[in-house]
Enzyme design. Structure first.
Site, PDB file in Angstrom:
ATOM      1  N   THR A   6      -9.735  10.043 -48.705  1.00  8.95           N
ATOM      2  CA  THR A   6     -10.909   9.252 -48.318  1.00  8.95           C
ATOM      3  C   THR A   6     -11.389   9.795 -46.981  1.00  8.95           C
ATOM      4  O   THR A   6     -10.676   9.676 -45.975  1.00  8.95           O
ATOM      5  CB  THR A   6     -10.542   7.766 -48.162  1.00  8.95           C
ATOM      6  N   LYS A  22     -17.038   5.224 -52.638  1.00  7.23           N
ATOM      7  CA  LYS A  22     -15.801   4.623 -52.114  1.00  7.23           C
ATOM      8  C   LYS A  22     -16.085   3.733 -50.890  1.00  7.23           C
ATOM      9  O   LYS A  22     -15.619   2.593 -50.814  1.00  7.23           O
ATOM     10  CB  LYS A  22     -14.836   5.749 -51.732  1.00  7.23           C
ATOM     11  N   LYS A  80     -10.107   1.855 -41.462  1.00  8.19           N
ATOM     12  CA  LYS A  80     -10.541   3.251 -41.594  1.00  8.19           C
ATOM     13  C   LYS A  80     -11.795   3.337 -42.487  1.00  8.19           C
ATOM     14  O   LYS A  80     -12.785   3.973 -42.133  1.00  8.19           O
ATOM     15  CB  LYS A  80      -9.408   4.081 -42.220  1.00  8.19           C
TER      16      LYS A  80
HETATM   17  P1  NAD Z   1      -0.079   9.555 -45.967  1.00  9.39           P
HETATM   18  O1  NAD Z   1      -0.183   9.636 -44.494  1.00  9.39           O
HETATM   19  O2  NAD Z   1       1.094   8.863 -46.585  1.00  9.39           O
HETATM   20  O3  NAD Z   1      -0.105  11.044 -46.590  1.00  9.39           O
HETATM   21  C1  NAD Z   1      -0.874  12.091 -46.084  1.00  9.39           C
HETATM   22  C2  NAD Z   1       0.017  13.326 -46.093  1.00  9.39           C
HETATM   23  O4  NAD Z   1      -0.754  14.462 -45.678  1.00  9.39           O
HETATM   24  C3  NAD Z   1       1.200  13.224 -45.130  1.00  9.39           C
HETATM   25  O5  NAD Z   1       2.412  13.361 -45.849  1.00  9.39           O
HETATM   26  C4  NAD Z   1       0.960  14.368 -44.138  1.00  9.39           C
HETATM   27  O6  NAD Z   1       2.153  14.986 -43.700  1.00  9.39           O
HETATM   28  C5  NAD Z   1       0.132  15.302 -44.972  1.00  9.39           C
HETATM   29  N1  NAD Z   1      -0.633  16.267 -44.178  1.00  9.39           N
HETATM   30  C6  NAD Z   1      -1.426  16.041 -43.113  1.00  9.39           C
HETATM   31  N2  NAD Z   1      -1.983  17.200 -42.697  1.00  9.39           N
HETATM   32  C7  NAD Z   1      -1.527  18.161 -43.529  1.00  9.39           C
HETATM   33  C8  NAD Z   1      -1.731  19.563 -43.631  1.00  9.39           C
HETATM   34  N3  NAD Z   1      -2.512  20.207 -42.770  1.00  9.39           N
HETATM   35  N4  NAD Z   1      -1.100  20.230 -44.622  1.00  9.39           N
HETATM   36  C9  NAD Z   1      -0.305  19.583 -45.489  1.00  9.39           C
HETATM   37  N5  NAD Z   1      -0.066  18.261 -45.459  1.00  9.39           N
HETATM   38  C10 NAD Z   1      -0.665  17.564 -44.481  1.00  9.39           C
HETATM   39  O7  NAD Z   1      -1.441   8.928 -46.469  1.00  9.39           O
HETATM   40  P2  NAD Z   1      -1.752   8.303 -47.912  1.00  9.39           P
HETATM   41  O8  NAD Z   1      -1.528   6.835 -47.895  1.00  9.39           O
HETATM   42  O9  NAD Z   1      -1.082   9.153 -48.959  1.00  9.39           O
HETATM   43  O10 NAD Z   1      -3.333   8.526 -47.970  1.00  9.39           O
HETATM   44  C11 NAD Z   1      -3.909   9.776 -48.268  1.00  9.39           C
HETATM   45  C12 NAD Z   1      -5.401   9.575 -48.430  1.00  9.39           C
HETATM   46  O11 NAD Z   1      -5.640   8.628 -49.472  1.00  9.39           O
HETATM   47  C13 NAD Z   1      -6.082   9.019 -47.169  1.00  9.39           C
HETATM   48  O12 NAD Z   1      -7.321   9.667 -47.018  1.00  9.39           O
HETATM   49  C14 NAD Z   1      -6.234   7.535 -47.494  1.00  9.39           C
HETATM   50  O13 NAD Z   1      -7.328   6.943 -46.822  1.00  9.39           O
HETATM   51  C15 NAD Z   1      -6.466   7.586 -48.982  1.00  9.39           C
HETATM   52  N6  NAD Z   1      -6.115   6.351 -49.704  1.00  9.39           N
HETATM   53  C16 NAD Z   1      -4.942   5.719 -49.436  1.00  9.39           C
HETATM   54  C17 NAD Z   1      -4.635   4.545 -50.137  1.00  9.39           C
HETATM   55  C18 NAD Z   1      -3.329   3.817 -49.871  1.00  9.39           C
HETATM   56  O14 NAD Z   1      -3.199   2.689 -50.330  1.00  9.39           O
HETATM   57  N7  NAD Z   1      -2.371   4.428 -49.193  1.00  9.39           N
HETATM   58  C19 NAD Z   1      -5.520   4.043 -51.094  1.00  9.39           C
HETATM   59  C20 NAD Z   1      -6.682   4.745 -51.375  1.00  9.39           C
HETATM   60  C21 NAD Z   1      -6.982   5.908 -50.661  1.00  9.39           C
END
Ligand code: NAD
Length: 293
Positions: free
Chosen positions: A93, A168, A243
């Site tokens: 997102t 979204k 966010k």
């Molecule tokens: P998270 O922080 O658990 O996972 C993100 C991952 O990206 C981390 O493991 C981090 O180490 C990795 N990362 C960051 N920079 C990196 C790079 N340069 N190379 C490789 N890996 C890298 O976050 P999440 O909850 O999995 O969310 C991910 C996305 O999904 C976000 O944009 C969030 O807004 C969206 N989202 C989350 C939810 C939820 O409920 N968690 C729901 C809908 C959408």
């Protein structure tokens, strides 16, 4: 089956990659955090050396990263090495501008691309029941559809580049505003001596009906599965709602769209976060509205 690169194996990306493995795809993943890497390995994901190495080896590269700057950083690494005709799908997102920049980086190198953010949370990611909102060319969407179907149950093509992100943030702005509205009504009902169940029974079948009330009721009792029944454990954390509301405000300012209630919702969720409640479910904002510590 295609070789699928998966960059960002966190709370969402980890289980999404695992579902691609279950569907029979060869998945090559990458994350900066060792625990995420280990969990992905245990789910059958092969770990790549770097995002660039993954791009050189994969037909499709999916990213699931925290924000726009992470996505553009990774796209800077992967697009120069992407295979001819590769398809890049960003499921993070992020802001609409960064999404459009990511599409442009891909197009410069001859790769097809989609922005495809999701709703459904960690539970939906694990169950493979996410909703995908996709923006990009129709051809890219049709190529992506069978892959997205391994991770989700509803896949919607919303329009051109950035349209998935636009859908979204518009949806989540409705959600943030409506949740606060429902919470305010319950707090008023409490002050007026009206029971939670009575308000629910009336409003859930009247013009106040909405998802925040009928599927995600912010008080315990009427909807047993809602986070209110488990002390507001998420669910969908208030920090993530903030966010998305900030992204909506940024987009509204850029586009000149008046969103006074969206702005108020963003301020209220910022207060909830400032009170140390960002990890609680977003429906827990009712406690702040009651004035509870
Ligand atoms: P998270 O922080 O658990 O996972 C993100 C991952 O990206 C981390 O493991 C981090 O180490 C990795 N990362 C960051 N920079 C990196 C790079 N340069 N190379 C490789 N890996 C890298 O976050 P999440 O909850 O999995 O969310 C991910 C996305 O999904 C976000 O944009 C969030 O807004 C969206 N989202 C989350 C939810 C939820 O409920 N968690 C729901 C809908 C959408």
């Amino acid at each position: 089956m295609a070789v699928i690169g998966f960059i960002g194996l966190g709370n969402m990306g980890g289980p999404m990659a695992a579902n691609l493995v279950k569907a029979g795809h060869q998945v090559v993943g990458y994350d900066l955090v060792p625990a995420a890497v280990e969990a992905a390995k245990a789910a059958g994901v092969t770990i790549g050396e770097s995002p660039a190495a993954i791009a050189a080896a994969a037909d499709v590269v999916i990213t699931m990263l925290p924000g726009g700057k992470h996505v553009l950083g990774v796209y800077g690494d992967i697009t120069p090495l992407a295979r001819p005709g590769a398809l890049l799908i960003d499921c993070s997102t992020i802001d609409v501008d960064s999404a459009r920049k990511a599409h442009a980086l891909a197009a410069d190198k001859g790769a097809a691309s989609l922005d495809a953010p999701v709703s459904g949370g960690v539970g939906g990611a694990a169950a493979g029941t996410l909703t995908f909102m996709a923006g990009g060319e129709a051809d890219a969407f049709e190529r992506a559809r069978p892959i997205l179907e391994a991770m989700g149950k509803k896949i919607v093509h919303c329009g051109g580049a950035g349209a998935g992100q636009a859908a979204k943030i518009c949806n989540n702005m409705i959600l943030g505003i409506s949740m606060i509205g429902v919470c305010e009504a319950f707090v008023l009902a409490e002050k007026l001596g009206l029971s939670h169940q009575a308000l629910f029974d009336v409003s859930s079948t009247s013009s106040g009906q909405c998802w925040s009330l009928t599927s995600y009721c912010p008080v315990p009792g009427p909807v047993p599965a809602s986070p209110a029944n488990r002390d507001y454990q998420p669910g969908f954390a208030a920090a993530l709602m903030l966010k998305d509301l900030k992204l909506a405000q940024e987009a509204a300012q850029g586009a000149g769209a008046p969103t006074p209630l969206g702005a108020a919702a963003a301020q209220l969720y910022a207060m909830m976060n400032a009170q140390g409640q960002g990890g609680a479910d977003f429906s827990g904002i009712i406690r702040m509205l009651r004035g509870e510590g």
